[in-house]
Every structure is written in C-alpha cells, then in structure tokens.
Design a protein around this motif. Sequence first.
Motif, PDB file in Angstrom:
ATOM      1  N   VAL A 238      -5.925 -18.314  37.286  1.00  0.00           N
ATOM      2  CA  VAL A 238      -5.308 -17.382  38.694  1.00  0.00           C
ATOM      3  C   VAL A 238      -4.118 -16.778  38.805  1.00  0.00           C
ATOM      4  CG1 VAL A 238      -6.428 -19.089  40.429  1.00  0.00           C
ATOM      5  CG2 VAL A 238      -4.342 -19.990  39.350  1.00  0.00           C
ATOM      6  N   ILE A 239      -3.377 -17.261  37.697  1.00  0.00           N
ATOM      7  CA  ILE A 239      -1.743 -16.475  37.477  1.00  0.00           C
ATOM      8  C   ILE A 239      -2.249 -15.141  36.866  1.00  0.00           C
ATOM      9  CG2 ILE A 239       0.028 -16.170  36.006  1.00  0.00           C
ATOM     10  CD1 ILE A 239       0.087 -19.372  36.187  1.00  0.00           C
ATOM     11  N   PHE A 240      -3.186 -15.067  35.780  1.00  0.00           N
ATOM     12  CA  PHE A 240      -3.969 -13.687  35.207  1.00  0.00           C
ATOM     13  C   PHE A 240      -4.311 -12.914  36.136  1.00  0.00           C
ATOM     14  CE2 PHE A 240      -4.346 -16.773  31.140  1.00  0.00           C
ATOM     15  CZ  PHE A 240      -2.925 -16.470  31.001  1.00  0.00           C
ATOM     16  N   LEU A 241      -5.073 -13.506  37.236  1.00  0.00           N
ATOM     17  CA  LEU A 241      -5.841 -12.949  38.265  1.00  0.00           C
ATOM     18  C   LEU A 241      -4.602 -12.219  39.050  1.00  0.00           C
ATOM     19  CD1 LEU A 241      -8.294 -11.895  39.838  1.00  0.00           C
ATOM     20  CD2 LEU A 241      -8.207 -14.053  40.998  1.00  0.00           C
ATOM     21  N   LYS A 246      -2.405  -7.371  41.160  1.00  0.00           N
ATOM     22  CA  LYS A 246      -1.145  -7.150  41.807  1.00  0.00           C
ATOM     23  C   LYS A 246      -0.549  -5.569  41.326  1.00  0.00           C
ATOM     24  CE  LYS A 246       1.818 -10.360  42.427  1.00  0.00           C
ATOM     25  NZ  LYS A 246       2.927 -11.388  42.032  1.00  0.00           N
ATOM     26  N   GLU A 247      -0.631  -5.745  39.828  1.00  0.00           N
ATOM     27  CA  GLU A 247      -0.228  -4.478  38.979  1.00  0.00           C
ATOM     28  C   GLU A 247      -1.252  -3.306  39.454  1.00  0.00           C
ATOM     29  OE1 GLU A 247       0.068  -5.494  35.027  1.00  0.00           O
ATOM     30  OE2 GLU A 247      -0.131  -3.333  34.405  1.00  0.00           O
ATOM     31  N   GLU A 248      -2.400  -3.485  39.474  1.00  0.00           N
ATOM     32  CA  GLU A 248      -3.365  -2.364  39.823  1.00  0.00           C
ATOM     33  C   GLU A 248      -3.247  -1.942  41.290  1.00  0.00           C
ATOM     34  OE1 GLU A 248      -5.454  -0.708  37.523  1.00  0.00           O
ATOM     35  OE2 GLU A 248      -4.406  -2.278  36.223  1.00  0.00           O
ATOM     36  N   LEU A 249      -3.044  -3.012  42.225  1.00  0.00           N
ATOM     37  CA  LEU A 249      -2.867  -2.513  43.542  1.00  0.00           C
ATOM     38  C   LEU A 249      -1.735  -1.780  43.742  1.00  0.00           C
ATOM     39  CD1 LEU A 249      -4.346  -2.622  46.341  1.00  0.00           C
ATOM     40  CD2 LEU A 249      -3.074  -5.004  46.743  1.00  0.00           C
ATOM     41  N   THR A 250      -0.711  -2.216  43.001  1.00  0.00           N
ATOM     42  CA  THR A 250       0.419  -1.456  43.112  1.00  0.00           C
ATOM     43  C   THR A 250       0.486   0.015  42.870  1.00  0.00           C
ATOM     44  OG1 THR A 250       1.676  -3.627  42.810  1.00  0.00           O
ATOM     45  CG2 THR A 250       3.036  -1.946  42.807  1.00  0.00           C
TER      46      THR A 250
END
Length: 254
Positions: A238-241, A246-250
């Motif tokens: 869940v942390i990796f997800l 977050k990175e992609e959405l940002t």
Amino acid sequence: MNQINKLIDRTDQAVGTFLCSRSQAALEVLAGVGFDFVVIDAEHFMVNPETIERLVTAAESADVVPFVRVQENVDLVQRTLDCGAKGIIAPMINSGEEAREIVNAAKFPPIGKRGVGNPRSTNYGVGGAEYMDKCYEHQNENQAVIIQIETKEALENLPDIIGIEGLDSLFIGPWDLSHSLDQPGPDEGSQIFEDKINEVLEKCKKKEVPVGIFSWGSKEANERVHQGFDYVICGADVIFLANSAKEELTKIRD
Ligand code: 3PY
Ligand code: MG
C-alpha cells in the motif's frame, strides 16, 4: 537452517516487504520485481485464516518466501505454520515468557509444544506417519520464529528474550519503539532512539541471532543494511501504491 539464515546466505542483504492489501495480484507483483520475502500482515489488517492460506499458496507458486505477521495471540501461530508459511513474526512481545509462548506454539517438541496433525504442511498426511515425522523435523528447522522488539519493556527484557531456544531472529519495529520510548519517529534522527537500536543490534551480533528492522523506504533500508542489519522489511504494497500513484498524479496535475 532456518528461513532467515537461508535468505541471508542467499542474498547477503535479504529484503522483504509487507503485504497489507490481501491481494494475490499485489503479492505476485512483489515477487515478480524480486523481493526475497513477503510478510502477510495480519496484525494491522483484517486477514482471515483462509486468506492467509490462499496467499501462502500463491507465494509458493510465485517463488517468494511467505512469512505472516500474526496477531498478538498464539492461536494463529500453529495454523499459520500448518498451512505452509515459512515463518511467523510475532509483534509486541515484551518478555522472555511471552517469547517462550510463541516458540511453544511454533515449534514441535522437544523445542516447543506445537501439536502434530496432518495439515497442508505435511501434505495432508498422505505420505504416512514416517513422512509426517520428517515434516515435523524439517519444519522445526525451516520455519522461522521471529520475535518483534518494539517496546521499552522488550528492551529491558532483551537478555531473557534473546536466549530462548527455538527463537530464530529478532525484528525491530522502529515506529512502535519510538512511541514507547516517547521519542520522535525513526525519520527524525533522535540519538536516544538510535542508541537503543544499536544496543539491540550489538546484542544480537554478540549472540549470533539474525536481526532485521523495518524501513519506510530505500534510503533508510540502505542505511540499516550498512549499519549491519541482516535483513530489512522495506515498505508495503500500500505504501508503494500510494507513492507511485501520488507521483504520477502530481506529474499530470502540476
Ligand atoms: C513498527 O515499526 O512498529 C512496525 O511494527 C513495523 O513493522
Ligand atoms: Mg509495530
């Protein structure tokens, strides 16, 4: 040789991660990217025994070593190992007595008091009594009993815990430990906290007990490996997800 020693021997710096989502797909992805072991977390997540069995079976096919972090009771220990997990992690163990209880549930006599039966880990007994006896012997050697050190009390009672026959490894839970010591979290560099971690590490080295620690991410994991830890459990599905989502959405929104 127990699973922890096997992992250390094989890789020199064994790296595992937690599986919190109960997802077989996530487990297979983690195996596919090369984690040495996956810890199904039944302490903080709602994982029923049948799901544990399903995920342990999936881990075998995916060629990743399955451990299970059990709840703070001994009932689940025997059945988790009976269904074929390669080891258990027992959280919140605070005394030699509590550690002994876990070893008793996890190891067959003469080391512990685990009851014999014909579960999945003995191939359901179809090979007969002699084969089952071999299974019990093999499991005493090969299923790892890992005790989690994550409280002030556990630190105080470390000499009693560390010497217990049948205990295969200690694993530090730094987040609970920092709370118990009333110190800032592992990411905030408290010297008091780091000194305590070093104490556990040194005591384990002296007694030749393999010792691991949790890390939130790769930077901390590398530091712990350099510090001398035999293995790390880094992050969780869940942390990796969360991190990559977050990175992609940002990147899209920015
Ligand atoms: C802790 O840091 O308290 C943990 O249990 C991590 O596994
Ligand atoms: Mg914890």
